[in-house]
Motif scaffolding. Structure first.
Motif, PDB file in Angstrom:
ATOM      1  N   GLY A  42     -55.028  -5.788   4.745  1.00  0.00           N
ATOM      2  CA  GLY A  42     -55.148  -4.721   3.416  1.00  0.00           C
ATOM      3  C   GLY A  42     -53.539  -3.711   3.213  1.00  0.00           C
ATOM      4  N   TRP A  43     -53.697  -2.991   4.512  1.00  0.00           N
ATOM      5  CA  TRP A  43     -52.482  -1.475   4.913  1.00  0.00           C
ATOM      6  C   TRP A  43     -51.381  -2.392   4.866  1.00  0.00           C
ATOM      7  CZ3 TRP A  43     -54.871   2.898   7.367  1.00  0.00           C
ATOM      8  CH2 TRP A  43     -56.669   3.091   7.056  1.00  0.00           C
ATOM      9  N   GLN A 103     -47.438  -2.165  -1.302  1.00  0.00           N
ATOM     10  CA  GLN A 103     -48.333  -2.991  -1.342  1.00  0.00           C
ATOM     11  C   GLN A 103     -49.869  -3.115  -0.937  1.00  0.00           C
ATOM     12  OE1 GLN A 103     -46.194  -5.556   0.802  1.00  0.00           O
ATOM     13  NE2 GLN A 103     -45.273  -6.707  -0.448  1.00  0.00           N
ATOM     14  N   ASP A 104     -49.474  -1.822   0.361  1.00  0.00           N
ATOM     15  CA  ASP A 104     -50.951  -1.970   0.526  1.00  0.00           C
ATOM     16  C   ASP A 104     -52.800  -1.172  -0.374  1.00  0.00           C
ATOM     17  OD1 ASP A 104     -51.399   0.205   3.649  1.00  0.00           O
ATOM     18  OD2 ASP A 104     -53.047   0.792   1.685  1.00  0.00           O
ATOM     19  N   THR A 105     -53.220  -1.544   0.067  1.00  0.00           N
ATOM     20  CA  THR A 105     -55.111  -1.460  -0.363  1.00  0.00           C
ATOM     21  C   THR A 105     -55.499  -0.382  -0.071  1.00  0.00           C
ATOM     22  OG1 THR A 105     -55.868  -3.370   0.661  1.00  0.00           O
ATOM     23  CG2 THR A 105     -53.907  -3.944  -1.511  1.00  0.00           C
ATOM     24  N   THR A 133     -54.369  -0.367  -7.302  1.00  0.00           N
ATOM     25  CA  THR A 133     -53.787   0.178  -5.685  1.00  0.00           C
ATOM     26  C   THR A 133     -52.510   0.236  -5.437  1.00  0.00           C
ATOM     27  OG1 THR A 133     -54.122  -1.270  -4.688  1.00  0.00           O
ATOM     28  CG2 THR A 133     -56.045  -0.376  -4.724  1.00  0.00           C
ATOM     29  N   TYR A 134     -51.657  -0.474  -6.353  1.00  0.00           N
ATOM     30  CA  TYR A 134     -50.352  -0.392  -6.634  1.00  0.00           C
ATOM     31  C   TYR A 134     -49.833   0.830  -7.084  1.00  0.00           C
ATOM     32  CZ  TYR A 134     -45.940  -3.170  -9.024  1.00  0.00           C
ATOM     33  OH  TYR A 134     -44.536  -2.506  -8.452  1.00  0.00           O
ATOM     34  N   ALA A 301     -46.919  -9.229  -7.493  1.00  0.00           N
ATOM     35  CA  ALA A 301     -46.867  -8.602  -5.584  1.00  0.00           C
ATOM     36  C   ALA A 301     -46.380  -8.869  -4.836  1.00  0.00           C
ATOM     37  CB  ALA A 301     -48.464  -8.285  -5.488  1.00  0.00           C
ATOM     38  N   SER A 343     -51.973  -9.380  -2.230  1.00  0.00           N
ATOM     39  CA  SER A 343     -52.656  -7.590  -2.104  1.00  0.00           C
ATOM     40  C   SER A 343     -53.780  -7.675  -3.485  1.00  0.00           C
ATOM     41  CB  SER A 343     -51.584  -6.911  -2.713  1.00  0.00           C
ATOM     42  OG  SER A 343     -50.808  -6.732  -1.252  1.00  0.00           O
ATOM     43  N   TYR A 346     -51.542  -8.776  -9.335  1.00  0.00           N
ATOM     44  CA  TYR A 346     -50.939  -7.092 -10.495  1.00  0.00           C
ATOM     45  C   TYR A 346     -51.485  -8.121 -11.748  1.00  0.00           C
ATOM     46  CZ  TYR A 346     -49.691  -5.105  -6.276  1.00  0.00           C
ATOM     47  OH  TYR A 346     -49.595  -4.234  -5.084  1.00  0.00           O
ATOM     48  N   SER A 352     -57.931  -6.347  -8.518  1.00  0.00           N
ATOM     49  CA  SER A 352     -58.167  -6.297  -7.083  1.00  0.00           C
ATOM     50  C   SER A 352     -58.762  -7.010  -6.055  1.00  0.00           C
ATOM     51  CB  SER A 352     -58.120  -4.666  -6.412  1.00  0.00           C
ATOM     52  OG  SER A 352     -59.232  -3.994  -7.433  1.00  0.00           O
ATOM     53  N   ARG A 355     -58.181 -12.290  -3.312  1.00  0.00           N
ATOM     54  CA  ARG A 355     -57.850 -12.718  -1.979  1.00  0.00           C
ATOM     55  C   ARG A 355     -56.674 -14.571  -2.497  1.00  0.00           C
ATOM     56  NH1 ARG A 355     -57.543  -7.911  -2.019  1.00  0.00           N
ATOM     57  NH2 ARG A 355     -58.283  -6.362  -1.153  1.00  0.00           N
TER      58      ARG A 355
END
Ligand SMILES: Nc1ncnc2c1ncn2[C@@H]1O[C@H](COP(=O)(O)OP(=O)(O)O)[C@@H](O)[C@H]1O
Ligand SMILES: O=P(O)(O)OC[C@H](O)CO
Length: 489
Positions: A42-43, A103-105, A133-134, A301, A343, A346, A352, A355
């Motif tokens: 997710g990072w 894209q990082d969550t 998180t976007y 995303a 991510s 969207y 969020s 997956r």
């Protein structure tokens, strides 16, 4: 006045510079891939020093390739991946952390906490954005929470989106353009200024932030080596730049850009339109001190990134362009659907907790079916945001202007026409993102008198008309989307 503009296009996966002439035609290009860092699930991180080094290098290379020197370039325009945040030391001008990418969550818990206090739409009226998180604000807060807050409050640090970072490195000035600022969740859509209530709620000190400027304006002269004296004169987030490059200057005109993700933007004129169907209200552009122009946006995303995943993580293809032949070797997906909620989801869902899933697998399904389902995932997601556009703006698409790296794929374009039920039209200059930045820079220095002069540059290259209705399969797609949600507790 010289007749050339250099546009820096700093995208998620690569950095390029394109030199355009006064007709909006490409004279020279230079490009570098950008290393992606995935330190945890997710990072997603980029090295901001790489971003600047590459941008500097490709700009000098493209100008050289065009047979020009800095003195022959009327302006540098900038366009960039949006929402990604860079924090740097004002004294050294060096980043203090890797850039946290759109894209990082990692800000998931922060975002959930903020939503628990006031609901997912608590900042929508002020910012046009749902809590997710976007957007940049929670990413900045996460960075400050890593021991940087005191330095930020003392004014020792500077923060900005990638436009701001590049303008700083090019000119030494700490500015951002209003389209990029509108993606931070810290700017008020009506005042076009940082909003104290938002800064307070999200926990970001004003001292950290750049001054918000119009998208078309001379920001300063370049002081970076080899570029000295060129006016840095226009910046737009990359999706807004594509809208500008496609000359969508009238309300009701729109485009879809297919890159790492896909982004359908519709010009809605000088008043913001609030979304009730899961879209985002955003700045389209602002020319000098004229009224700002707003847009509705359907942000997706993962589209091209799913093709990369097929290549890099599964090894089913060796290069992105191989997907077309593989997917064309079968007539359908064999009942398979891929929902790339890597991510979360969207627009229009903003989940969020979602997956990725692959649905409908049987022993019949081959890698060719999977490849075709990967392409269709882009098209179905686009259909969802087009439907939301109809609900929010009452706009029934009669055709769709497209651009971006994925649009070289003719099969994808045909599938998109079939799945949307309208023609899909690609312009002669597919590099509309860079073109939009060049237009912004050129307008600022007077290379073109106004936006009407730019319309004449737009020409059609190819069009795909619907051949086979896919309305009957849309319900199946929606069922697959449903299955992707609720995965993360
Ligand atoms: N022939 C192709 N078919 C499908 N996808 C492609 C093809 N060529 C490139 N792509 C995808 O397009 C994306 C790159 O497009 P680009 O507009 O350069 O993206 P960005 O601006 O986000 O860096 C990549 O994600 C890649 O997987
Ligand atoms: O880098 P791109 O072209 O995929 O665009 C990324 C978007 O700006 C994210 O909002």
């Amino acid at each position: 006045m010289t007749e050339f503009v250099a546009a820096i296009d700093q995208g998620t996966t690569s950095t390029r510079c394109i030199v355009f002439d006064a007709h909006g035609s490409i004279v020279a290009t230079a490009q570098k891939e950008l290393t992606q860092h995935f330190p945890r699930p997710g990072w997603v991180e980029h090295d901001a020093s790489d971003i600047w080094r590459d941008a500097h290098e490709v700009t000098r290379a493209a100008i050289g390739e065009a047979g020009l020197t800095a003195r022959d370039v009327a302006a540098i325009g900038i366009t960039n991946q949006r929402e990604t945040v860079v924090v740097w030391d004002r004294r050294t001008g060096e980043p203090v952390h890797r850039a946290v990418v759109w894209q990082d969550t990692r800000s998931g818990e922060l975002v959930a906490g903020l939503a628990a206090e006031g609901g997912q739409d608590r900042f929508r009226e002020a910012t046009g954005l749902p809590l997710a998180t976007y957007f940049s604000g929670p990413k900045v807060r996460w960075l400050l929470d890593q021991g940087l807050r005191e330095r930020a409050e003392r004014g020792e640090l500077a923060c900005g989106t990638v436009d701001s970072w590049l303008i700083y490195k090019l000119t030494g000035r700490h500015l951002t353009d209003v389209t990029n600022a509108s993606r931070t969740m810290l700017m008020n859509l009506s005042t076009l200024d940082w909003d104290d209530a938002l800064l307070d709620a999200i926990g970001v000190p004003r001292a950290l932030l750049p001054e918000i400027r119009p998208s078309v304006e001379i920001y300063g002269e370049a002081i970076a080596e080899g570029l000295e004296g060129i006016p840095v004169a226009g910046a737009l987030g990359d999706q807004q730049a594509a809208l500008f490059g496609q000359t969508c200057f009238a309300p009701g005109e729109g485009k879809n850009t297919y890159g790492t993700g896909s982004f359908l933007l519709l010009n809605t004129g000088t008043e913001p339109v609030a979304s009730t169907a899961g879209l985002v209200t955003t700045l389209a552009y602002r020319i000098g001190d004229r009224d700002p122009v707003y847009a509705l946006e359907g942000s997706i995303a993962i589209t091209g990134a799913l093709v990369q995943w097929l290549r890099d993580n599964l090894g089913i293809i060796c290069s992105a362009d191989e997907i077309e032949e593989l997917a064309a070797s079968v007539d359908d997906t064999g009942g398979c659907y891929v929902v790339p909620a890597f991510s979360g989801l969207y627009a229009p869902h903003w989940r969020s907790d979602a997956r990725g899933v692959i649905c409908g697998l049987t022993r019949y399904v081959t890698k060719a079916h999977l490849a075709r389902a990967v392409l269709e995932a882009t098209c179905w997601q686009t259909r969802e945001v087009a439907e939301a556009m109809r609900q929010d703006a009452g706009v029934e698409l009669s055709s769709l202007k497209v651009d971006g790296g994925m649009t070289v794929n003719s099969l994808l374009m045909q599938l998109q026409a079939d799945i949307l039920g309208v023609p899909v039209i690609r312009p002669a200059v597919a590099e509309t993102t860079a073109l939009g930045a060049a237009y912004a820079g050129g307008l600022a220095v007077g290379l073109w008198p106004d936006v009407d002069a730019l319309r004449a540059h737009w020409r059609e290259d190819a069009a795909w008309r619907p051949e086979r209705s896919r309305d009957g399969d849309y319900g199946q797609w929606l069922k697959a989307v449903e299955r992707s949600t609720g995965w993360i507790d």
